[in-house]
Design a protein around this motif. Structure first.
Motif, PDB file in Angstrom:
ATOM      1  N   GLN A  79       0.670  -1.389   0.088  1.00  0.00           N
ATOM      2  CA  GLN A  79      -0.011   0.033  -0.188  1.00  0.00           C
ATOM      3  C   GLN A  79       0.940   1.062  -0.090  1.00  0.00           C
ATOM      4  N   VAL A  80       1.968   1.535   0.620  1.00  0.00           N
ATOM      5  CA  VAL A  80       2.859   2.437   0.806  1.00  0.00           C
ATOM      6  C   VAL A  80       3.591   2.359  -0.472  1.00  0.00           C
ATOM      7  N   GLU A  81       3.977   1.315  -1.185  1.00  0.00           N
ATOM      8  CA  GLU A  81       4.424   1.651  -2.588  1.00  0.00           C
ATOM      9  C   GLU A  81       3.505   2.129  -3.583  1.00  0.00           C
ATOM     10  N   ASN A  82       2.298   1.823  -3.395  1.00  0.00           N
ATOM     11  CA  ASN A  82       1.172   2.235  -4.276  1.00  0.00           C
ATOM     12  C   ASN A  82       1.036   3.754  -4.095  1.00  0.00           C
ATOM     13  N   PHE A  83       1.260   4.267  -2.747  1.00  0.00           N
ATOM     14  CA  PHE A  83       0.997   5.685  -2.596  1.00  0.00           C
ATOM     15  C   PHE A  83       2.210   6.491  -3.018  1.00  0.00           C
ATOM     16  N   ILE A  84       3.329   5.852  -3.247  1.00  0.00           N
ATOM     17  CA  ILE A  84       4.227   6.389  -3.839  1.00  0.00           C
ATOM     18  C   ILE A  84       4.272   6.539  -5.374  1.00  0.00           C
ATOM     19  N   ALA A  85       3.717   5.460  -6.004  1.00  0.00           N
ATOM     20  CA  ALA A  85       3.626   5.518  -7.391  1.00  0.00           C
ATOM     21  C   ALA A  85       2.571   6.414  -7.796  1.00  0.00           C
ATOM     22  N   LYS A  86       1.604   6.493  -6.991  1.00  0.00           N
ATOM     23  CA  LYS A  86       0.726   7.511  -7.208  1.00  0.00           C
ATOM     24  C   LYS A  86       1.116   8.989  -7.177  1.00  0.00           C
TER      25      LYS A  86
END
Length: 313
Positions: A70-77
């Motif tokens: 989820q943290v990686e997805n926030f970064i990608a977003k």
């Protein structure tokens, strides 16, 4: 240099200038938790304001791998800041590296990261666990007059809060004023009410003779109370009652105190931590300096002062 701010000082400092419109990703360890629900709702109330800040919440359901994803997805977003309530503090090093490496401000809330030093634009908002267990143990020591037998309900020992709160209790009972109190057994639980109920039921079945149960949180304390009441054991603050102590001062715990069942709890300002975390993130987005350590104080709650907290948490 470490700096310390209380809730009022933190908010006064950080609200001074408005942050620009931005999106903040919030990675929560678990939605199914009374204390964390209060914390999350305080964030949501800020989100409903007109300052242009948008919060996006994710529930890790106590899964470390899920939270990392989820943290990686926030970064990608490309969010403007990230707030994390870590599933496991041993995973904070990796999350700090990921978020800081992406140049995104990071705020840990409630559970501080384990790193001895943090990169620029990485801070935390929490309550100092050295005070939590100490306060509840001192409250029980006072009720028992410094003598008696107690049982200790610990949280999940994978978490620093459980280890520190439990050691706080042992340290208080090692002082001259409270050295007549003996911990006759201690068991780790899962922070949940059912866990406190099951462990206490086992203690009762084993025939333990005790004067108090001290729990690392309110939910397990409430479970202990339920188990004892179901077994016909008197709980409360009376001379012959079993005294029960918890931590968090949740509304359910305060209701139990009002009913005469819970003797002691410790107020941990969930709403203050939630608001403080969002305001810290907003300030970091705006390029302002934020102290690395932002402490929201614990406070002892007893039947004598509980009215102050009924509408607070």
């Amino acid at each position: 240099m470490n700096k310390h701010l209380g809730a009022g000082a933190l908010l006064t400092t950080l609200i001074a200038s408005a942050a620009p419109a931005a999106e903040i990703g919030v990675a929560m360890s678990n939605f199914d938790d009374t204390f964390l629900t209060v914390l999350r709702e305080a964030m949501t109330d800020l989100d409903a304001g007109d300052d242009g800040i948008e919060l996006s919440f994710e529930d890790a359901t106590l899964d470390i791998g899920r939270q990392l994803s989820q943290v990686e997805n926030f970064i990608a977003k490309g969010v403007d800041a990230i707030i994390i309530h870590p599933v496991d503090q041993t995973a904070t090093t990796q999350m700090t590296k990921l978020v800081s490496g992406a140049g995104i401000p990071l705020v840990y809330v409630n559970r501080p990261p384990i790193e001895p030093s943090l990169p620029e634009k990485v801070v935390f908002v929490a309550s100092n666990e050295l005070d939590s267990g100490r306060l509840e143990a001192e409250g029980i020591c006072d009720l028992l007059g410094g003598e008696g037998k107690t049982l200790l309900l610990m949280g999940d020992l994978a978490y620093e809060a459980a280890r520190v709160r439990s050691q706080d209790v042992r340290d208080v009972f090692a002082t001259p004023e409270c050295s007549g109190i003996e911990i006759i057994d201690e068991q780790p639980g899962t922070w949940m009410r059912t866990s406190g109920m099951d462990i206490t039921t086992n203690w009762l079945s084993a025939g333990y003779d005790f004067d108090a149960i001290i729990s690392n949180n309110d939910e397990m304390a409430l479970g202990a109370i339920q188990a004892m009441k179901a077994a016909g054991v008197a709980v409360g603050t009376g001379e012959d009652d079993i005294k029960v102590a918890g931590i968090d001062a949740t509304q359910d715990a305060l209701a139990a105190m009002a009913a005469g069942d819970l003797a002691v709890t410790v107020f941990q300002d969930a709403a203050g931590q939630g608001v403080g975390a969002v305001e810290a993130a907003k300030a970091l987005i705006a390029g302002e300096e934020v102290p690395v350590e932002n402490w929201i104080p614990f406070e002892l709650v007893t039947p004598a002062n509980m009215d102050k907290y009924v509408a607070t948490n």
